[in-house]
Design a protein around this motif. Structure first.
Motif, mmCIF file in Angstrom:
data_model
loop_
_atom_site.group_PDB
_atom_site.id
_atom_site.type_symbol
_atom_site.label_atom_id
_atom_site.label_comp_id
_atom_site.label_asym_id
_atom_site.label_seq_id
_atom_site.Cartn_x
_atom_site.Cartn_y
_atom_site.Cartn_z
ATOM 1 N N LYS A 1 -29.667 36.826 24.174
ATOM 2 C CA LYS A 1 -28.948 35.855 24.987
ATOM 3 C C LYS A 1 -27.799 35.249 24.176
ATOM 4 O O LYS A 1 -27.764 35.350 22.951
ATOM 5 C CB LYS A 1 -29.906 34.761 25.448
ATOM 6 N N THR A 2 -26.872 34.610 24.871
ATOM 7 C CA THR A 2 -25.680 34.061 24.221
ATOM 8 C C THR A 2 -26.044 33.039 23.138
ATOM 9 O O THR A 2 -25.422 33.001 22.072
ATOM 10 C CB THR A 2 -24.771 33.405 25.267
ATOM 11 N N SER A 3 -27.061 32.212 23.394
ATOM 12 C CA SER A 3 -27.451 31.208 22.404
ATOM 13 C C SER A 3 -27.934 31.856 21.110
ATOM 14 O O SER A 3 -27.658 31.357 20.011
ATOM 15 C CB SER A 3 -28.547 30.311 22.983
ATOM 16 N N SER A 4 -28.634 32.983 21.226
ATOM 17 C CA SER A 4 -29.117 33.687 20.033
ATOM 18 C C SER A 4 -27.962 34.333 19.280
ATOM 19 O O SER A 4 -27.952 34.366 18.045
ATOM 20 C CB SER A 4 -30.150 34.741 20.436
ATOM 21 N N ILE A 5 -26.982 34.835 20.008
ATOM 22 C CA ILE A 5 -25.804 35.429 19.355
ATOM 23 C C ILE A 5 -25.031 34.351 18.604
ATOM 24 O O ILE A 5 -24.586 34.558 17.468
ATOM 25 C CB ILE A 5 -24.908 36.118 20.403
ATOM 26 N N ARG A 6 -24.904 33.176 19.223
ATOM 27 C CA ARG A 6 -24.172 32.085 18.572
ATOM 28 C C ARG A 6 -24.895 31.646 17.306
ATOM 29 O O ARG A 6 -24.257 31.324 16.285
ATOM 30 C CB ARG A 6 -24.016 30.922 19.541
ATOM 31 N N ALA A 7 -26.244 31.646 17.333
ATOM 32 C CA ALA A 7 -27.004 31.257 16.149
ATOM 33 C C ALA A 7 -26.772 32.231 15.002
ATOM 34 O O ALA A 7 -26.638 31.817 13.839
ATOM 35 C CB ALA A 7 -28.494 31.184 16.492
ATOM 36 N N LEU A 8 -26.687 33.524 15.311
ATOM 37 C CA LEU A 8 -26.397 34.523 14.275
ATOM 38 C C LEU A 8 -25.002 34.321 13.702
ATOM 39 O O LEU A 8 -24.772 34.497 12.501
ATOM 40 C CB LEU A 8 -26.537 35.931 14.846
ATOM 41 N N LEU A 9 -24.054 33.972 14.555
ATOM 42 C CA LEU A 9 -22.682 33.752 14.106
ATOM 43 C C LEU A 9 -22.598 32.517 13.212
ATOM 44 O O LEU A 9 -21.950 32.532 12.159
ATOM 45 C CB LEU A 9 -21.765 33.612 15.313
ATOM 46 N N GLU A 10 -23.272 31.438 13.600
ATOM 47 C CA GLU A 10 -23.222 30.196 12.825
ATOM 48 C C GLU A 10 -23.928 30.327 11.487
ATOM 49 O O GLU A 10 -23.540 29.686 10.503
ATOM 50 C CB GLU A 10 -23.838 29.067 13.651
ATOM 51 N N SER A 11 -24.960 31.166 11.439
ATOM 52 C CA SER A 11 -25.697 31.351 10.186
ATOM 53 C C SER A 11 -24.982 32.297 9.227
ATOM 54 O O SER A 11 -25.410 32.447 8.080
ATOM 55 C CB SER A 11 -27.104 31.880 10.478
ATOM 56 N N GLY A 12 -23.938 32.949 9.672
ATOM 57 C CA GLY A 12 -23.192 33.871 8.826
ATOM 58 C C GLY A 12 -23.742 35.285 8.799
ATOM 59 O O GLY A 12 -23.178 36.164 8.136
ATOM 60 N N GLN A 13 -24.826 35.536 9.535
ATOM 61 C CA GLN A 13 -25.380 36.894 9.574
ATOM 62 C C GLN A 13 -24.498 37.835 10.387
ATOM 63 O O GLN A 13 -24.509 39.046 10.174
ATOM 64 C CB GLN A 13 -26.791 36.854 10.169
ATOM 65 N N LEU A 14 -23.757 37.286 11.315
ATOM 66 C CA LEU A 14 -22.809 38.057 12.127
ATOM 67 C C LEU A 14 -21.405 37.582 11.788
ATOM 68 O O LEU A 14 -21.090 36.395 11.912
ATOM 69 C CB LEU A 14 -23.100 37.858 13.619
ATOM 70 N N GLN A 15 -20.572 38.504 11.321
ATOM 71 C CA GLN A 15 -19.197 38.180 10.946
ATOM 72 C C GLN A 15 -18.232 38.972 11.824
ATOM 73 O O GLN A 15 -18.345 40.209 11.931
ATOM 74 C CB GLN A 15 -18.970 38.512 9.472
ATOM 75 N N LEU A 16 -17.315 38.263 12.461
ATOM 76 C CA LEU A 16 -16.395 38.906 13.389
ATOM 77 C C LEU A 16 -15.456 39.876 12.688
ATOM 78 O O LEU A 16 -14.913 40.793 13.310
ATOM 79 C CB LEU A 16 -15.585 37.843 14.133
#
Length: 568
Positions: free
Chosen positions: A275-290
């Motif tokens: 879900k979008t909230s889980s994707i945002r959490a990965l982005l904020e934690s730095g595990q997902l980098q654009l």
């Protein structure tokens, strides 16, 4: 007198009307007329008269006492025969089996209520062809009860045909509304038909990876998607005997609770999305980098928050542009409405914080944009402004989605995971056909729980037949015949039709110049094949009848031939 044809080398033959006569002991001939200018049919008619046959107009020779559409019924019946559907329903012939087969065919050709069906099918060859000419609506209701008692056995046979051991099983839930309030299954819930305030029933559809239906389950109208999932997995394993499988469901279907239950089942893998909230959490934690998507559109990563799982991150630039454009349109539309309210407040036509808040609430909820606006409401004033930081945070995720799976990389690589998740579109396509112009499962008029279950199961079996017809007729319809390309194309990029499909769309014609059809127009084309019941009027009303079926044209013959190529 007789007709004498004299061949001419290199020229048309000479046709003469001659007679024979005697001169003493010799037989001689003389020419009465030269008939060379007459047509072949005229000459044949003169020959019949000379032979002593009684000649009369064709219209006077026989009359057509009935003419019923036949070709579309023939196509459906042939498909059902190729699928061996009769033995799927029951090993032994019975009146109930024949009536169920007739109802399945009627659902494809022209869906009606059961009462209307018994009136309609006599206008075609369906009632006669399926041996149900004497059946009334009560007989059909009894046949539905018979069908429901055999549902598990039938679905087990279907599961043996299609989902292979270790293969994909797609599952999704939809709903349809009721006419009436008496059915125990009828509940108010999330209405996917846009019929707010109407009672509904939920039903889950289980298909193979291609979207071919295997089973359907019916639930009360207020049951959540995820609540039905675990039971379906158990049914696939226990009732259908499939021990190794991969379940595919959307993010609302396979959540944390469902995954916890799946982990307890050996041999069961899953594919879903975050879900979008889980994707945002990965982005904020730095595990997902654009920055990972500067040169590619698909990245696989692991996260300690999802132990033993793979995350396949996808970014679709075209989807990102589309979502950004749509968001800006919704923001602008909301601002225009809020400005109108602001003008009313400033002019004194709207006063009071409660009244202003009520008007504002309707506006911001209309386009679901309340989260993007800062609102200040007082007794005599109203101001608003965009939350630019929140909008930017949401925009950062535009075009990004993450596939979540427990299937290891050796069994299924990252692109294949994405393709298999997107295969859920096949289930959505099945729901569209079940619910709209094709089979019309809705609205549901039945009053009892068992009849509702039987009705939906009957519609699923009709879709099973129609699905195979559509696959067989791909080359005649607007559908893309090149299905093999799906397995090798970029799974993240927007789907591209083959050149053959684009040509059909542009020209509206096939290679031979005949029109391209949709399923409904091809069925209508086949319906012009009629069965004429004829008799000789000179023999009286008691004369025996005979039947003549319209000779199929090239398109009709091709469609019927393709049906004969269906393989299980």
């Amino acid at each position: 007198m007789h007709i004498h044809i004299v061949p001419n080398r290199g020229s048309p033959a000479t046709v003469l009307l001659r007679e024979s006569y005697r001169e003493g002991t010799k037989v001689r001939k003389r020419t009465l007329a030269n008939l060379s200018s007459l047509s072949a049919s005229q000459i044949a008619a003169i020959r019949c008269v000379l032979a002593g046959h009684d000649m009369q107009l064709v219209a006077q020779s026989f009359e057509i006492s009935a003419s019923r559409p036949h070709g579309h019924v023939q196509a459906v019946a042939a498909t059902m025969q190729r699928l061996n559907l009769a033995s799927l329903l029951g090993a032994k012939p019975s009146p109930e089996r024949e009536r169920v087969l007739a109802m399945i065919a009627a659902r494809i050709v022209a869906p009606h209520t059961k009462l209307a069906t018994t009136r309609w099918w006599h206008t075609t060859t369906l009632a006669e062809g399926f041996g149900v000419t004497e059946a009334n609506e009560n007989d059909l209701y009894a046949a539905m009860d018979w069908l429901l008692s055999r549902q598990e056995a039938i679905q087990t046979k279907l599961a043996a045909r299609h989902p292979r051991e270790g293969g994909l099983v797609l599952y999704d839930l939809s709903s349809s509304y009721f006419e009436g309030t008496t059915c125990p299954l009828a509940r108010l819930g999330h209405n996917r038909d846009g019929k707010k305030g109407l009672l509904q029933v939920n039903y889950g559809l289980l298909t193979d990876a291609r979207g071919c239906p295997v089973a359907v389950s019916v639930h009360e109208g207020n049951v959540a998607d995820a609540a039905t999932f675990a039971a379906e997995v158990q049914r696939v394993r226990e009732s259908f005997g499939i021990e190794q499988l991969v379940m595919v469901g959307d993010r609302g279907m396979i959540g944390h609770k469902a995954i916890a239950e799946l982990r307890e089942m050996d041999g069961v893998g899953w594919i879903t999305a975050l879900k979008t909230s889980s994707i945002r959490a990965l982005l904020e934690s730095g595990q997902l980098q654009l920055g990972l998507f500067d040169e590619r559109n698909l990245v696989e990563l692991a996260s300690p928050e999802y132990p033993g799982e793979r995350l396949v991150v996808c970014r679709n630039p075209q989807l990102a542009k589309l979502r950004a454009h749509k968001r800006e349109d919704l923001l602008a539309a909301t601002e225009r409405s809020l400005q109108a309210i602001q003008a009313c407040v400033q002019a004194g036509r709207l006063r009071g914080a409660d009244a202003i808040g009520l008007r504002v609430g309707r506006v911001v909820n209309q386009y679901k944009m309340a989260k993007h606006f800062e609102l200040a409401i007082e007794e005599r004033s109203f101001t608003f402004e965009r939350k630019h930081e929140a909008i930017a945070e949401e925009a950062a995720l535009d075009g990004i989605y993450i596939i979540r799976t427990s299937v290891d990389a050796q069994r299924m690589d990252a692109p294949e995971c994405v393709r298999n998740y997107k295969a859920l579109a096949n289930v959505e396509r099945a729901f569209r056909s079940l619910k709209t112009v094709d089979l019309k499962v809705r609205p549901i008029h039945h009053r009892t729980e068992n009849r509702v279950r039987a009705h939906i199961f009957l519609c699923m079996l009709a879709w099973y037949v129609e699905w195979h017809m559509r696959e067989a007729w791909r080359e005649l319809m607007f559908a893309d015949p090149d299905q093999a390309a799906k397995a090798v194309r970029d799974p993240v990029a927007p789907a591209q039709r083959s050149q053959q499909a684009l040509d059909k769309i542009a020209l509206r014609a096939l290679d031979d110049g005949t029109p391209v059809h949709s399923f409904s127009t091809l069925m209508a084309e086949l319906a012009t094949i009629v069965r004429n019941t004829c008799r000789t009027p000179s023999a009286g009303r008691e004369a025996p009848t005979f039947e003549i079926v319209t000779t199929p044209n090239a398109t009709q013959r091709r469609a019927l031939d393709l049906i004969q190529r269906i393989r299980l």
